[in-house]
Design an enzyme around this catalytic site. Sequence first.
Site, PDB file in Angstrom:
ATOM      1  N   GLY A   6     -22.878  29.009   1.221  1.00  0.00           N
ATOM      2  CA  GLY A   6     -21.762  29.279   0.413  1.00  0.00           C
ATOM      3  C   GLY A   6     -22.515  30.079  -0.821  1.00  0.00           C
ATOM      4  N   GLY A   9     -20.550  32.326  -2.917  1.00  0.00           N
ATOM      5  CA  GLY A   9     -19.346  31.649  -3.976  1.00  0.00           C
ATOM      6  C   GLY A   9     -19.892  31.779  -5.401  1.00  0.00           C
ATOM      7  N   GLN A  10     -18.977  31.071  -6.158  1.00  0.00           N
ATOM      8  CA  GLN A  10     -19.322  30.992  -7.762  1.00  0.00           C
ATOM      9  C   GLN A  10     -20.385  30.600  -8.165  1.00  0.00           C
ATOM     10  OE1 GLN A  10     -16.573  28.665 -10.094  1.00  0.00           O
ATOM     11  NE2 GLN A  10     -16.632  30.203 -11.632  1.00  0.00           N
ATOM     12  N   ASP A  32     -23.352  32.465   4.421  1.00  0.00           N
ATOM     13  CA  ASP A  32     -21.952  32.269   4.020  1.00  0.00           C
ATOM     14  C   ASP A  32     -21.234  32.490   5.200  1.00  0.00           C
ATOM     15  OD1 ASP A  32     -20.568  32.308   0.854  1.00  0.00           O
ATOM     16  OD2 ASP A  32     -19.558  32.579   2.627  1.00  0.00           O
ATOM     17  N   TYR A 137      -8.146  19.002  -2.473  1.00  0.00           N
ATOM     18  CA  TYR A 137      -9.520  19.314  -2.783  1.00  0.00           C
ATOM     19  C   TYR A 137     -10.167  17.882  -3.509  1.00  0.00           C
ATOM     20  CZ  TYR A 137     -13.356  21.414  -5.533  1.00  0.00           C
ATOM     21  OH  TYR A 137     -14.524  21.758  -6.267  1.00  0.00           O
ATOM     22  N   LYS A 141     -12.915  15.762  -1.954  1.00  0.00           N
ATOM     23  CA  LYS A 141     -14.239  15.536  -2.959  1.00  0.00           C
ATOM     24  C   LYS A 141     -14.375  13.877  -3.211  1.00  0.00           C
ATOM     25  CE  LYS A 141     -16.099  19.542  -3.439  1.00  0.00           C
ATOM     26  NZ  LYS A 141     -17.361  19.642  -2.728  1.00  0.00           N
ATOM     27  N   ILE A 167     -16.229  26.086 -13.811  1.00  0.00           N
ATOM     28  CA  ILE A 167     -17.152  26.707 -14.145  1.00  0.00           C
ATOM     29  C   ILE A 167     -16.805  27.965 -14.705  1.00  0.00           C
ATOM     30  CG2 ILE A 167     -19.374  27.793 -13.079  1.00  0.00           C
ATOM     31  CD1 ILE A 167     -19.585  25.266 -11.412  1.00  0.00           C
TER      32      ILE A 167
HETATM   33  C1  VAH Z   1     -11.088  24.498  -9.082  1.00  0.00           C
HETATM   34  N1  VAH Z   1     -13.123  25.393 -10.294  1.00  0.00           N
HETATM   35  O1  VAH Z   1     -10.341  24.914 -10.153  1.00  0.00           O
HETATM   36  C2  VAH Z   1     -12.876  24.461  -9.457  1.00  0.00           C
HETATM   37  C3  VAH Z   1     -13.189  23.127  -9.938  1.00  0.00           C
HETATM   38  C4  VAH Z   1     -12.827  21.234 -11.789  1.00  0.00           C
HETATM   39  C5  VAH Z   1     -12.538  22.633 -11.269  1.00  0.00           C
HETATM   40  O2  VAH Z   1     -12.971  22.162  -9.001  1.00  0.00           O
HETATM   41  O3  VAH Z   1     -10.690  24.087  -7.940  1.00  0.00           O
END
Ligand code: VAH
Length: 315
Positions: A6, A9-10, A32, A137, A141, A167
């Site tokens: 990745g 990515g950011q 990537d 998401y 996680k 971030i």
């Molecule tokens: C998002 N930047 O917004 C990511 C992150 C805490 C936010 O997981 O999904």
Amino acid sequence: KILIIGANGQVGSALLPKLRSIYGEEQVIASDLALPSKPLSYFEQVDATDKQSLANLVKKHDITQIYHLAAILSAKGEADPIWAWNVNMQSLLNVLGIGREFKLHKIFVPSSIAVFGSNVPADLTPQDVVLNPSTIYGVSKVATENMLNYYAGRYGLDVRSLRYPGIISYQSLPGGGTTDYAVEIFHTAISGRRFNCYLAEHTTLPMIYIDDAIRATIELMEAPIDQVKVRTSYNLSGLSFTPGELFKQLQQYYPDFECDFVPDFRQYIADSWPNSIDDEDAKNDWGWKVEFDLARMTSEMIAHLSDLELLNITN
Ligand code: VAH
């Protein structure tokens, strides 16, 4: 050698040059799913959900460490939850399986403040609380954190993780995160346009400037193993602010800059997340200390993005 999954990515687009400056360009392989926007040395195109091709890369380059940074983020994941789950979890299982089979020295997999739900204290959210995430998401996680802890305990894999706040960075375009309004707003202010913010003005969120996020990642990965006590994922605190506060900071540089606050579905996601994070464990275990506040982050972001070359690419 180190493999970044990745790398476009950011986090990847900032971590790659940093790791290469420390260990040497040829020691850090970038990978990537998509080709990078500009030519990148030692780059491999790979789908992290395909275990065999990932294993071939690890063999080909004698990889001993992996930074697994590929994931579908919160807002984008809500558009197709099962797809997001499959991408995030299949790639993780591949990395952990390869970690065992190739006896990798260390593996970094980020988590996120997205693991927290509305059932925890919103201010200074503690490290150990019941996790009831509101996004697929966040669900992926939480599962990731428990898998990391399982592989550390069952197989002795040296896995390390940080619950990244939102971030803020200049090296890449926003990629489907709920917190990405705080990246977009800089591009919009600098290019003289009016900003349409998809979160309400007073929505406080925990954030971190990219330099602090990268330093935290490297400090955790370089910490002596006996200092790494949390094998799910460390809370990490940078700074907290609202869209209104960030807007006011930007108005100091761009007095004519205007902003509308028009909440959309991402407001519900943001409302389920904390306002601020308690990162006592990161401070006590491996000496974490944040450096960027809102004023310094704002001036750094403007300085970098005002570089015409970046603005043209990112517009
Ligand atoms: C998002 N930047 O917004 C990511 C992150 C805490 C936010 O997981 O999904």
